[in-house]
Design an enzyme around this catalytic site. Sequence first.
Site, short mmCIF file in Angstrom:
data_model
loop_
_atom_site.label_atom_id
_atom_site.label_comp_id
_atom_site.label_asym_id
_atom_site.label_seq_id
_atom_site.Cartn_x
_atom_site.Cartn_y
_atom_site.Cartn_z
N TYR A 140 -20.60 -12.03 -4.64
CA TYR A 140 -19.26 -11.45 -4.77
C TYR A 140 -18.85 -10.91 -3.41
CZ TYR A 140 -15.51 -8.54 -6.90
OH TYR A 140 -14.32 -7.95 -7.25
N LYS A 168 -17.83 -15.64 -5.60
CA LYS A 168 -16.51 -15.14 -5.97
C LYS A 168 -15.87 -14.66 -4.67
CE LYS A 168 -14.14 -11.80 -8.97
NZ LYS A 168 -13.40 -10.96 -7.99
#
Length: 305
Positions: A140, A168
């Site tokens: 992330y 992400k």
Amino acid sequence: MSKYDINKFKHVTVALNTPFAADGSVDVDAVKRVSRYFRDKGVKQMYVCGSTGEGFLLDTDERKLVAETVVNEVGDDMNIIVHVGCPDTRHSCILAEHAEKIGAAATSAVPCVYYRPSEESVYQHWTEITKAADLPFFIYNIPQLTGFNLSMNLFGRMLENERVAGVKCSSDPAQDILRFKLAGGKDFIVFNGPDEQFVAGRLLGADAGIGGTYGAMPELYIKMDELIARGEWEKAAQVQNIVTPLIYRLCSFASMHGAVKGIISLDGCSMGDPRLPFLPVALDDPKLTELYRDIKQAIADTKDM
């Protein structure tokens, strides 16, 4: 290259808000209701206890409770990605172990926050998390909140880990999506993070998206995804032109967390207020009720596109 089948993760992914009761505790019944709410709207995948889920405002037991409740309620129908990032590696690994135990589909984590760790520190942090659970792991990258921006050098090192299945990408430059996709290849998932550029991110190579405003209008993100799948990029851009101003309006409230929870509550699924320091938004706020009506109208207007 990841050892997992990553194709099942190519979905519009709602970043799930965590509902709270009036006393500030996690509202377990509401967690169950909102999980079914999104499932019944056609959402195939959710990301829990992340930035939108107020994960860093929950203690370890609360994060376990939310993840387990969601997986038990809708895990047979949806992929549940559990964000396990914590300020320290030890607790991140505890949450990763728990995610595997409860049957989550994958884990994800930011680098440790507040401190400004070196690339080697972040490499070891993420690597230890991947060791803790035999699950696909999604990096992330959200430098505007963590202060750490994933470099291509570190990204290349992480790609050597067979449990790393994707990233992400919530950094602002859309070109980061292209860089990560070109380096990761077709067997690596890139999730578009900035909701305002869902279509642009997909055009540059993102396989799917995860977003904090998806919860307020999942139908519109699903519609963009459907149009992209049909190759109707111009129509998808038309929907994005509707969605982005709605996002700006969500962000104009005292807190976006409070506004998204308010929209979901107005739609019949009570979410309570966010946890301080995020501020609440009153359900009778005329700006909120007007925004809710406009979202419902946008969904109706784009239904047959």
